[in-house]
Design an enzyme around this catalytic site. Structure first.
Site, PDB file in Angstrom:
ATOM      1  N   LYS B  99      31.409 -33.818 -42.164  1.00 55.38           N
ATOM      2  CA  LYS B  99      32.817 -33.127 -40.321  1.00 55.38           C
ATOM      3  C   LYS B  99      33.596 -34.782 -40.593  1.00 55.38           C
ATOM      4  O   LYS B  99      34.430 -34.004 -39.528  1.00 55.38           O
ATOM      5  CB  LYS B  99      31.643 -33.117 -39.530  1.00 55.38           C
ATOM      6  CG  LYS B  99      30.982 -32.109 -39.582  1.00 55.38           C
ATOM      7  CD  LYS B  99      31.901 -31.196 -38.923  1.00 55.38           C
ATOM      8  CE  LYS B  99      30.123 -29.799 -39.365  1.00 55.38           C
ATOM      9  NZ  LYS B  99      31.037 -28.543 -39.470  1.00 55.38           N
ATOM     10  N   GLU B 121      33.409 -29.309 -29.547  1.00 57.53           N
ATOM     11  CA  GLU B 121      32.048 -29.030 -29.349  1.00 57.53           C
ATOM     12  C   GLU B 121      30.864 -29.556 -30.510  1.00 57.53           C
ATOM     13  O   GLU B 121      30.929 -29.500 -31.503  1.00 57.53           O
ATOM     14  CB  GLU B 121      31.691 -27.267 -28.963  1.00 57.53           C
ATOM     15  CG  GLU B 121      31.276 -26.456 -31.314  1.00 57.53           C
ATOM     16  CD  GLU B 121      33.063 -27.065 -31.773  1.00 57.53           C
ATOM     17  OE1 GLU B 121      34.434 -27.322 -31.053  1.00 57.53           O
ATOM     18  OE2 GLU B 121      32.726 -26.966 -32.427  1.00 57.53           O
ATOM     19  N   SER B 392      26.457 -31.587 -48.743  1.00 55.46           N
ATOM     20  CA  SER B 392      27.778 -31.702 -47.285  1.00 55.46           C
ATOM     21  C   SER B 392      27.543 -33.020 -45.994  1.00 55.46           C
ATOM     22  O   SER B 392      28.268 -33.308 -45.493  1.00 55.46           O
ATOM     23  CB  SER B 392      27.688 -30.410 -46.096  1.00 55.46           C
ATOM     24  OG  SER B 392      26.465 -30.434 -45.878  1.00 55.46           O
TER      25      SER B 392
END
Lengths: 353, 422
Positions: B99, B121, B392
């Site tokens: 991210k 968000e 991830s």
């Protein structure tokens, strides 16, 4: 106060007038383009099921705003707290002096709405409101005010077997709706819906935000039919204590376009309506303040809890309150119009203390 | 090699920001100028490297973010499945997940654009954490919206965001997950759009977000491409990544889309079942690519979990990060054209994937990535001789959920959690 606003507006109009004269040719071209666009669209009246006479205006939505100025446009969510109650509420708003009535077809993700209307949408969905139930309600309504549907694009796309806007628009026209407002559909993506609305004689109303300016504003105004929905402030829907200062700026920016302008977002009282009309709008749009009345009389509370609601506690109280609120707003709007039409020279001098 | 436009499915005469039939800009009018301003900034700074934006971004990714991440040969998994298995270690990016690649890119872009405030968000909290870190790093005020359910199930990330100076706003509406958090962030944005940048956390939302986020995440696949050629001397037979919104998926896949010989598998959350409960409006899964239908949500035309009337379903996954009823429009397009194969793994197989990687390789993966590992276990025979799995993120944030879920199930790969008293 009102005189100050008026003076400010006149001064702003004066400045704008100078700028406008410089670009007169460009604006004339723009106007012509608008007119051509409109002429290409069939008038709603001509294809309406009731076979009403065509008016001098492009559609019955535009006629409703222009003929009884200042216009009051009211919104409630269909199915809140039940479709049966909605019928009584819409009729009350009609009796109370609404010139146009917007009916919300509930969508589960209403990103343009504030908490009041989101709660109403939750109540309507909890009560099992479906698009078909909505259209049956519309077909059953007998109002003087033309009806518009306000909903999100996905609801329009999903009506019918394949994602396609046409089945929804055709059903809307058949049920007797006069126009559509889609808060999450900017002009750039509106081509298919615009075409379907034109083919079925429905108006497609676009929202003009405080951030809409320049070339974008020209493009949108050339596509508007019925009226331009002027968003009074940034943010979501919801009743506010004051009229936003952005309203005056927005109306000034739009003054050169010959399209009816109605202002919404935050309007809740007769005094607001007066102020907005006085600022140069052709109509006011009120939603959350009416939904608040329905919520007060409904057993659903905030509507966030999942429960089935058959009807409101006392629909007749809500009906009376809605009719009275519509009257208050309409009176306010008229008051605003009177202030505008009285020439300052002829206005009586204020009494000396 | 096909051109960028063709690969995105955009025709010369077509609308901008679309991938075939998917994508577009379905947002309230108030946001359109901001979306267009962003489109312009994306073109100039990201695509044309104006003012050296991309140079600064890459430098910060390296020095602050810890890139490049390793492509590690997983010895015991390779032995178990009798093929070469490589893991792309995005869990080693600063913050513990891929991210940061996107959050850092967007916060930096907001700074270049002269915005004063960041909002975002978050579902599992990884994107919120990454955004809070990037905002602190670049000295920008930051507010994060997070569904109440997710606040409760991802407490460590809530603390991390607050420690980095971000305000966390719990969203009570609906099921209190990612969908509701996105709605609320859009509302904030519509109110404050003139000075605020909304850092969308995945390859979703209106154009240019899906392309821009993909470009910030494409570093994953670019590195894999280079690293696998160095280590194995050729391109992989398949790349496997989990898909919620799809940002690590598109990041891992983008460099390989033109390489038809490389199979791409997007593994979604199968939850407890792929069946939907139309009456209750519930999908006990988040398998949008596998079971969704075309519609418009949160600014884009894409595949959605929705009722036949068009109401968006409440989705489910044991992994908060995959729990979303939509998916990126580019992934929808790549699935529709057959380039990407959609797949799904249920909660139980994902939990087993979590425990298996922890036990065999000493890597505790995020529950999101555990879905990709669950797929590897189930379908390794179809994945070829050389497989890359994108890990991830790391699973520390998921420990509470995993312990709770493991207690109530009979998982083959799990240790006996009853003896976890101290």
């Amino acid at each position: 106060m009102s005189r100050e606003i008026r003076a400010e507006r006149e001064s702003r109009d004066g400045e704008r007038g100078a700028a406008t004269r410089c670009d007169q040719r460009e604006h004339l071209e723009k106007r012509t383009e608008n007119e051509v666009n409109r002429e290409q669209r069939p008038a709603s009246r001509e294809v309406r099921a009731d076979g009403g006479e065509p008016t001098a205006y492009d559609s019955d939505v535009e006629a409703a705003i222009r003929e009884d100025q200042p216009a009051l446009i009211t919104y409630i969510t269909a199915g809140d707290p039940s479709l049966k109650d909605t019928k009584a509420y819409v009729e009350a708003l009609d009796r109370g002096g609404s010139d146009l009535i917007e009916l919300g077809l509930p969508f589960s993700e209403p990103i343009a709405e504030g908490s009041t209307i989101q709660a109403a949408i939750n109540r309507a969905l909890d009560a099992g409101t479906t698009p078909e139930g909505f259209f049956e309600l519309v077909a059953d309504l007998e109002t003087e005010a033309p009806l518009l549907v306000m909903t999100y694009y996905n609801m329009i796309l999903q009506y019918g077997d394949e994602p396609d806007v046409r089945p929804f628009v055709e059903r809307a026209a058949e049920a007797g709706l006069s126009g559509i407002i889609v808060p999450d559909l900017p002009a750039e993506e509106a081509g298919p819906l615009r075409e379907a609305c034109d083919d079925n004689g429905l108006d497609l109303v676009f929202i003009i935000a405080p951030t809409t300016e320049g070339e974008r504003l020209d493009q949108i105004m050339s596509q508007v039919s019925g009226f331009a929905y002027v968003q009074a402030r940034l943010g979501t829907t919801g009743a506010r204590a004051n009229v936003s200062g952005a309203t005056h700026d927005s109306l000034a920016r739009l003054s050169e376009y010959d399209v009816p302008k109605a202002v919404g977002f935050g309007v809740s009282k007769g005094d607001h309506a007066a102020e907005i009309i006085e600022a140069g709008a052709d109509g006011v749009i009120v939603g959350s303040a009416l939904v608040d009345i329905i919520a007060e009389h409904s057993s659903a509370g905030s509507g966030t809890e999942s429960q089935n609601i058959a009807s409101s506690d006392d629909p007749s109280d809500a009906v009376d309150a809605l009719e009275a609120k519509a009257q208050e707003l309409k009176r306010g709007a008229r008051r605003g119009a009177d202030t505008v039409t009285v020439d300052p020279e002829e206005r009586p001098e204020p009494e000396q203390p | 090699m096909s051109t960028e436009r063709e690969r995105d499915g955009e025709s010369e005469s077509g609308r901008t920001g679309t991938f075939g039939d998917y994508g577009g800009q379905y947002v309230p009018e108030a946001l359109m100028p901001a979306v267009q301003e962003l489109e312009d900034a994306y073109q100039r700074y990201v695509l044309e490297n104006e003012d050296g934006f991309m140079d600064e971004f890459r430098e910060r990714l390296r020095d602050f973010g810890g890139r490049p991440t390793p492509l590690q040969r997983a010895d015991r998994l390779s032995e178990r499945y009798d093929r070469e298995v490589y893991l792309k270690r995005e869990d080693l990016v600063h913050g513990g997940a891929h991210k940061l690649n996107n959050a850092l890119g967007q916060v930096l872009l907001a700074k270049y654009m002269g915005k004063e405030r960041i909002i975002a968000e978050t579902g599992a909290g990884q994107h919120g954490t990454a955004t809070a870190m990037a905002a602190a790093h670049l000295d920008m005020p930051c507010e994060i919206y997070m569904g109440r359910t997710d606040v409760n199930r991802q407490r460590p990330n809530v603390y991390r965001m607050r420690m980095n100076g971000a305000e966390v706003n719990p969203v009570e509406a609906g099921s209190g997950t990612l969908k509701e958090a996105i709605n609320e962030t859009m509302r904030d944005w519509a109110t404050t759009v003139e000075r605020t940048h909304y850092v969308i956390g995945s390859v979703v939302g209106p154009h240019p977000f899906p392309k821009m986020v993909r470009d910030f995440q494409a570093v994953i696949g670019d590195e894999v491409r280079k690293q696998i050629q160095e280590k194995a001397g050729r391109l992989p037979d398949s790349v496997v990544a989990c898909a919620g919104g799809g940002s690590n998926t598109m990041g891992a896949f983008h460099a390989f889309v033109p390489d038809e010989a490389v199979d791409l598998y997007a593994v979604e959350a199968g939850g407890s079942s792929l069946e939907i409960d139309e009456e209750e409006g519930l999908a006990p899964n988040s398998a949008t690519l596998s079971t969704g239908t075309d519609g418009v949500l949160h600014g884009a035309m894409t595949k959605l979990l929705q009722s036949t009337d068009g109401q968006i379903m409440e989705s489910h996954s044991v992994s908060a990060g995959l729990d979303y009823a939509g998916v990126g429009p580019e992934l929808s397009h790549l699935v529709e054209t057959g380039r990407v194969t959609p797949a799904s793994v249920d909660d139980e197989d994902a939990l087993n994937g979590f425990h298996r990687l922890s036990r065999l390789e000493g890597i505790i993966p995020a529950l999101e990535s555990s879905h990709a590992l669950g797929y590897l276990e189930e379908e390794h025979e179809t994945l070829g001789d050389l497989v890359v799995v994108n890990v991830s993120g790391r699973g520390d944030k998921d420990l509470e959920t995993v312990l709770e879920e493991t207690e109530t199930r009979d998982l083959v790969a799990a240790p006996d959690v009853e003896v976890f008293d101290g």
